[in-house]
Motif scaffolding. Structure first.
Motif, PDB file in Angstrom:
ATOM      1  N   TRP A 113      15.349  -1.879   3.018  1.00 30.97           N
ATOM      2  CA  TRP A 113      14.113  -1.463   2.372  1.00 30.97           C
ATOM      3  C   TRP A 113      14.271  -1.609   0.866  1.00 30.97           C
ATOM      4  O   TRP A 113      15.330  -1.319   0.312  1.00 30.97           O
ATOM      5  N   TYR A 114      13.210  -2.029   0.200  1.00 35.63           N
ATOM      6  CA  TYR A 114      13.195  -2.185  -1.256  1.00 35.63           C
ATOM      7  C   TYR A 114      11.984  -1.457  -1.818  1.00 35.63           C
ATOM      8  O   TYR A 114      10.938  -1.372  -1.160  1.00 35.63           O
ATOM      9  N   ASN A 115      12.131  -0.958  -3.066  1.00 36.43           N
ATOM     10  CA  ASN A 115      10.980  -0.327  -3.715  1.00 36.43           C
ATOM     11  C   ASN A 115      10.153  -1.387  -4.447  1.00 36.43           C
ATOM     12  O   ASN A 115      10.478  -2.581  -4.403  1.00 36.43           O
ATOM     13  N   GLN A 116       9.118  -0.964  -5.133  1.00 39.47           N
ATOM     14  CA  GLN A 116       8.213  -1.915  -5.801  1.00 39.47           C
ATOM     15  C   GLN A 116       8.886  -2.675  -6.936  1.00 39.47           C
ATOM     16  O   GLN A 116       8.452  -3.759  -7.301  1.00 39.47           O
ATOM     17  N   GLN A 117       9.956  -2.112  -7.484  1.00 41.74           N
ATOM     18  CA  GLN A 117      10.674  -2.786  -8.568  1.00 41.74           C
ATOM     19  C   GLN A 117      11.743  -3.736  -8.035  1.00 41.74           C
ATOM     20  O   GLN A 117      12.467  -4.367  -8.800  1.00 41.74           O
ATOM     21  N   GLU A 132       0.811  -1.221   0.000  1.00 49.26           N
ATOM     22  CA  GLU A 132       0.000   0.000   0.000  1.00 49.26           C
ATOM     23  C   GLU A 132       0.844   1.270   0.000  1.00 49.26           C
ATOM     24  O   GLU A 132       0.376   2.331  -0.412  1.00 49.26           O
ATOM     25  N   ILE A 133       2.096   1.198   0.442  1.00 48.83           N
ATOM     26  CA  ILE A 133       2.971   2.370   0.397  1.00 48.83           C
ATOM     27  C   ILE A 133       4.181   2.143  -0.508  1.00 48.83           C
ATOM     28  O   ILE A 133       5.085   2.979  -0.580  1.00 48.83           O
ATOM     29  N   GLY A 134       4.219   1.041  -1.208  1.00 49.31           N
ATOM     30  CA  GLY A 134       5.272   0.782  -2.181  1.00 49.31           C
ATOM     31  C   GLY A 134       6.615   0.394  -1.599  1.00 49.31           C
ATOM     32  O   GLY A 134       7.640   0.611  -2.230  1.00 49.31           O
ATOM     33  N   LEU A 135       6.627  -0.174  -0.418  1.00 49.14           N
ATOM     34  CA  LEU A 135       7.869  -0.599   0.216  1.00 49.14           C
ATOM     35  C   LEU A 135       7.858  -2.088   0.508  1.00 49.14           C
ATOM     36  O   LEU A 135       6.814  -2.667   0.752  1.00 49.14           O
TER      37      LEU A 135
END
Length: 67
Positions: A25-29, A3-6
């Motif tokens: 921490w990782y992003n959506q990609q 929901e927050i892209g993490l």
């Protein structure tokens, strides 16, 4: 946390002769966010590169004119 892209993942971290598993921490990609230490090191390397380029310029053309 889509929901927050993490996302949270783990990876190896090496400091000197110490190796351990840590959470990042990782992003959506799936790209890992850099730590503050990594950002600082990268910034320092870029500054050193710019300083080297400026020194080469000065050796070839002299000092930069005053603005």
């Amino acid at each position: 946390m889509p929901e927050i892209g993490l996302g949270i993942g783990r990876s190896q971290y090496v400091s000197g002769n110490i190796q351990r598993q840590v959470l990042y921490w990782y992003n959506q990609q799936g790209k890992r966010y850099q730590t503050s230490e990594e950002v600082e090191q990268q910034t320092r390397q870029q500054l050193e590169l710019v300083q080297q380029q400026l020194e080469r310029y000065r050796q070839q053309f002299g000092d930069l004119p005053e603005a």
